[in-house]
Design a protein around this motif. Structure first.
Motif, PDB file in Angstrom:
ATOM      1  N   MET A   1      39.604  39.951  31.684  1.00  0.00           N
ATOM      2  CA  MET A   1      39.658  41.154  32.009  1.00  0.00           C
ATOM      3  C   MET A   1      41.015  41.524  32.202  1.00  0.00           C
ATOM      4  N   THR A   2      41.380  42.901  31.886  1.00  0.00           N
ATOM      5  CA  THR A   2      42.599  43.297  32.101  1.00  0.00           C
ATOM      6  C   THR A   2      42.395  44.887  32.895  1.00  0.00           C
ATOM      7  N   ALA A   3      43.053  45.214  33.868  1.00  0.00           N
ATOM      8  CA  ALA A   3      42.779  46.372  34.599  1.00  0.00           C
ATOM      9  C   ALA A   3      43.413  47.645  33.781  1.00  0.00           C
ATOM     10  N   THR A   4      42.597  48.530  33.500  1.00  0.00           N
ATOM     11  CA  THR A   4      42.876  49.677  32.748  1.00  0.00           C
ATOM     12  C   THR A   4      43.157  50.842  33.601  1.00  0.00           C
ATOM     13  N   ASP A   5      42.847  51.021  35.068  1.00  0.00           N
ATOM     14  CA  ASP A   5      42.747  52.145  35.846  1.00  0.00           C
ATOM     15  C   ASP A   5      43.865  52.143  36.851  1.00  0.00           C
ATOM     16  N   GLY A   6      44.508  50.824  37.243  1.00  0.00           N
ATOM     17  CA  GLY A   6      45.442  50.744  38.069  1.00  0.00           C
ATOM     18  C   GLY A   6      45.070  50.370  39.172  1.00  0.00           C
ATOM     19  N   ALA A  78      35.286  45.911  38.107  1.00  0.00           N
ATOM     20  CA  ALA A  78      35.475  44.476  37.847  1.00  0.00           C
ATOM     21  C   ALA A  78      36.981  44.178  37.127  1.00  0.00           C
ATOM     22  N   PRO A  79      37.477  44.942  36.300  1.00  0.00           N
ATOM     23  CA  PRO A  79      38.789  44.454  35.832  1.00  0.00           C
ATOM     24  C   PRO A  79      39.798  44.848  36.724  1.00  0.00           C
ATOM     25  N   VAL A  80      39.643  45.683  37.832  1.00  0.00           N
ATOM     26  CA  VAL A  80      40.651  45.720  38.814  1.00  0.00           C
ATOM     27  C   VAL A  80      40.534  44.646  39.721  1.00  0.00           C
ATOM     28  N   VAL A  81      39.306  44.342  40.163  1.00  0.00           N
ATOM     29  CA  VAL A  81      39.156  43.190  41.055  1.00  0.00           C
ATOM     30  C   VAL A  81      39.515  41.688  40.401  1.00  0.00           C
ATOM     31  N   ALA A  82      39.409  41.574  39.274  1.00  0.00           N
ATOM     32  CA  ALA A  82      39.669  40.179  38.613  1.00  0.00           C
ATOM     33  C   ALA A  82      40.808  39.541  38.934  1.00  0.00           C
ATOM     34  N   PRO A  83      42.114  40.085  38.913  1.00  0.00           N
ATOM     35  CA  PRO A  83      43.363  39.664  39.427  1.00  0.00           C
ATOM     36  C   PRO A  83      43.244  39.018  40.911  1.00  0.00           C
ATOM     37  N   LEU A  84      42.437  39.414  41.565  1.00  0.00           N
ATOM     38  CA  LEU A  84      42.098  39.114  43.115  1.00  0.00           C
ATOM     39  C   LEU A  84      41.961  37.712  43.070  1.00  0.00           C
ATOM     40  N   PHE A  85      41.375  37.113  42.256  1.00  0.00           N
ATOM     41  CA  PHE A  85      40.845  35.703  42.291  1.00  0.00           C
ATOM     42  C   PHE A  85      41.798  34.697  42.135  1.00  0.00           C
ATOM     43  N   ASP A  86      43.235  34.840  42.443  1.00  0.00           N
ATOM     44  CA  ASP A  86      43.917  33.948  42.794  1.00  0.00           C
ATOM     45  C   ASP A  86      43.839  32.817  43.868  1.00  0.00           C
ATOM     46  N   ARG A  87      43.154  33.496  44.543  1.00  0.00           N
ATOM     47  CA  ARG A  87      42.542  32.558  46.017  1.00  0.00           C
ATOM     48  C   ARG A  87      40.951  32.758  46.282  1.00  0.00           C
ATOM     49  N   PRO A  88      40.396  32.043  46.918  1.00  0.00           N
ATOM     50  CA  PRO A  88      39.013  32.386  47.208  1.00  0.00           C
ATOM     51  C   PRO A  88      38.749  33.650  47.620  1.00  0.00           C
ATOM     52  N   VAL A  89      37.587  34.200  47.185  1.00  0.00           N
ATOM     53  CA  VAL A  89      37.369  35.677  47.451  1.00  0.00           C
ATOM     54  C   VAL A  89      35.779  35.755  48.074  1.00  0.00           C
ATOM     55  N   VAL A  90      35.873  36.507  48.924  1.00  0.00           N
ATOM     56  CA  VAL A  90      34.432  36.840  49.432  1.00  0.00           C
ATOM     57  C   VAL A  90      34.246  38.341  49.195  1.00  0.00           C
ATOM     58  N   PHE A  91      32.785  38.780  48.889  1.00  0.00           N
ATOM     59  CA  PHE A  91      32.567  40.293  48.563  1.00  0.00           C
ATOM     60  C   PHE A  91      31.525  40.617  49.704  1.00  0.00           C
ATOM     61  N   PHE A  92      31.941  41.675  50.247  1.00  0.00           N
ATOM     62  CA  PHE A  92      30.986  42.589  51.202  1.00  0.00           C
ATOM     63  C   PHE A  92      30.578  43.730  50.597  1.00  0.00           C
ATOM     64  N   GLY A  93      29.436  44.131  50.550  1.00  0.00           N
ATOM     65  CA  GLY A  93      28.895  45.465  50.229  1.00  0.00           C
ATOM     66  C   GLY A  93      27.881  45.915  51.120  1.00  0.00           C
TER      67      GLY A  93
END
Length: 252
Positions: A1-6, A78-93
């Motif tokens: 995925m690639t970010a389209t919104d910035g 989703a495509p904005v968050v995808a690049p954040l996975f260069d290290r372990p990621v935890v989601f909180f909602g």
């Protein structure tokens, strides 16, 4: 995925920690904004790069159109968050943010981006059903709901001009979550459901139903309090999240 919104539009870092070994991505509740997670960011700044999602239609994005469909919102995030996975990621909602985090996780796992854990707070499982129509009420009806849930700053509720400014975003969020079609699908990350024992929006069995939405480990944590139990129980919630973040680094 690639970010389209910035990513600069969507992601807020109140205490930047670019060298942190893990990331925590936070999804606000209906009518909420990224700043709701400022205290979480402050508390966990030494443990993680804390990133809060800023939805369109509020605060510095108030001039952008609101997104009234939760799946459409997940598609954009989703495509904005995808690049954040260069290290372990935890989601909180929290509340609507729990379902949104789940839907974003669903989209990302197809590309191999699986959160180390997903915290689903104050929201029943995506497979459960309730008839809700807050988004169809008049403005006074929505304000009454906000007051009943105790999740909106009293200063906002007491400022008529400010209140009228934020109501469109709040109505939009309620429409997004209340028209969300229940699903039976799963994600591959562990899920921990957090719920207040007096939450009128989520019963303990409805929270426990999140267990059917993961192929990995599942746990439920029950706290004393209502829908926004996590404000008075912040220290306990943050301790759980810190443990997950640190554990993600160890496993990773």
């Amino acid at each position: 995925m690639t970010a389209t919104d910035g990513s600069d539009l969507w992601l807020r870092r109140f205490h930047p920690a670019p060298a942190a070994p893990a990331r925590l991505v936070c999804f606000p509740h209906a009518g909420g904004s990224a700043s709701f997670y400022f205290p979480v960011s402050a508390a966990l700044a030494s443990d993680a790069d804390v990133v809060a999602i800023q939805y369109p239609g509020r605060q510095d994005r108030r001039h952008e159109p609101n997104v009234e469909d939760l799946n459409a919102l997940a598609d954009r995030i989703a495509p904005v968050v995808a690049p954040l996975f260069d290290r372990p990621v935890v989601f909180f909602g929290h509340s609507m943010g729990a379902v949104l985090a789940f839907e974003v996780a669903r989209r990302l796992q197809g590309d191999g981006h699986v959160p180390a854990k997903l915290f689903a707070s104050g929201r029943r499982a995506p497979s459960t059903r309730r008839a809700e129509n807050v988004h169809q009420r008049d403005d006074d009806g929505i304000v009454a709901e906000m007051k009943a849930m105790s999740g909106t700053d009293a200063q906002v509720l007491g400022d008529e001009e400010l209140l009228r400014m934020v109501l469109p975003a709040i109505r939009s969020d309620y429409r997004a979550i209340e028209t969300y079609a229940p699903v039976e699908t799963t994600v591959d990350c562990p899920i921990t459901a957090l719920v207040g024992d007096a939450d009128p929006k989520t019963t303990i069995p409805e929270a426990e139903a999140w267990g059917g939405h993961t192929t990995a480990e599942f746990a439920t944590e029950v706290f004393g309090g209502g829908h926004f139990y996590l404000s008075p129980r912040a220290a306990e919630v943050i301790a759980l999240v810190r443990q997950a973040v640190q554990g993600a680094v160890t496993v990773g």
